[in-house]
Every structure is written in C-alpha cells, then in structure tokens.
Scaffold this motif. Structure first.
Motif: not given
Length: 204
Positions: A65-84
């Motif tokens: 399983n490859f599971i997609v998770e949305n982390r739309a926290s704002g900041g132009g995508g930087t918040v979710g990207t920083a989590q990764v």
C-alpha cells in the motif's frame, strides 16, 4: 509572449527524505510495510491528483500500500514539506513536491523549515501541469485583452486566487500584474481546489 512562456506550467515530483534507506533496513526487501506519500496541499489539487495516480500504480507494482496523506497547513506547502523533511529517513515517507515547495519557497521564506537540496533526494518527475487563466462567466470579458482593460478600469477591485502565498500560481499572478500593468488583488487559499470552488462561486 514572454510571460506566457514563464508561467506556462509547473512540475511535480516525488522526493524522499535522505538517505533513502537507513542502516539496518538493507536486510529486508523494500517496501516491507505501507508507504506514505505526503501532499502539502488540499485534496483535489493537481499535485494531489498526481500523487494519487502514482500511489495506485506503485501499490500495484510493489504489492504494497502506498497511501496519500494531505497536509494542507498553508505556507505555500512549506508546512507539510517541513514535516516530511523531519520524518525518519527510511524511504517510507515520500513527498509529492512541486516548484512551489522546492524552487520558490527557499527563495521567499527566511526559514521554510527545510533545505530543499539537502533534506530531499528526487526520485522522479511525475508530471508537468499547465497553467490557465480563467474568469467567472459573470465578468464582462471574453478574452485576455478585455480582462486587462477591465482591470485597468477597476484598479484594486478584481480578485485573483491561488493555492497559497508564495506558490507558483501566486507568482504567476504577480508576474501577470507586473507585465500587464494592472492592479488586481491576490487572495491566497490552502490549495488550488479550494480556490477553484470560490472561483466557481464568483467570489474571485
């Protein structure tokens, strides 16, 4: 025209925190458990759709399983990207990044929360997404020339939406404003899909 070439498309790609495999993982076949693909934008956005298409194919190819998770926290995508970027570097947390998260953000945010070059290893280009300029049918224009004329006659009154401050869509709008010499107001959203809903509703 120059601005058409410059804002024609933006790209999305899969990236993984590095190193790809942590010490001790080599003994087992990858992937030995479900893999998460993080999208730093809202469901239904172009990057999200690419991620879901990739997840389906990867799940079939690897029988995992490859599971997609949305982390739309704002900041132009930087918040979710920083989590990764802070996730364990074991190859089980992937990011569907795009130009906004990896080409634009590092240059407009003093601290995006990650280093686009150091913290990620690109896997593959996933797609090229065209940009289009559209308006609500209630606007009394039928072409670009008419839109520019209307904007000049109503400075500061027309609103344009984007998937967030500092995203490629935002900068494309700012480039359009600059080259057309018009004053339109940016309204940032937490994803393109949400922005489209208000466009359809005539809010922008």
């Amino acid at each position: 025209m120059l601005w058409k070439r410059q804002i024609r498309s933006w790209s999305s790609w899969l990236a993984v925190t590095i190193p790809l495999f942590a010490t001790g993982v080599h003994a087992q076949e990858y992937p030995g458990k479900p893999v998460r693909i993080i999208v730093a934008f809202s469901p239904g956005a172009a990057t999200d759709l690419l991620a879901r298409a990739a997840a389906q194919r990867l799940s079939e190819a690897f029988s995992q399983n490859f599971i997609v998770e949305n982390r739309a926290s704002g900041g132009g995508g930087t918040v979710g990207t920083a989590q990764v970027a802070k996730a364990p570097a074991d190859g089980y947390t992937l990011l569907m990044g795009n130009n906004s998260t990896h080409a634009v953000a590092p240059h407009i945010y003093k601290n995006a929360g990650y280093d686009a070059l150091r913290d990620f290893a690109p896997i593959s280009l996933a797609g090229l997404i065209p940009m289009v300029l559209v308006a609500h049918p209630s606007l009394p224009v039928t072409d670009l020339k008419g839109l520019i004329a209307l904007a000049r006659s109503r400075p500061g009154q027309l609103l344009f939406s984007s998937s967030g401050t500092g995203t490629t869509l935002h900068l494309a709008g700012e480039l359009f404003k600059s080259m057309a010499k018009i004053d339109i107001v940016h309204v940032p959203y937490k994803g393109a899909s949400v922005a489209v809903i208000d466009l359809v509703g005539g809010q922008v």
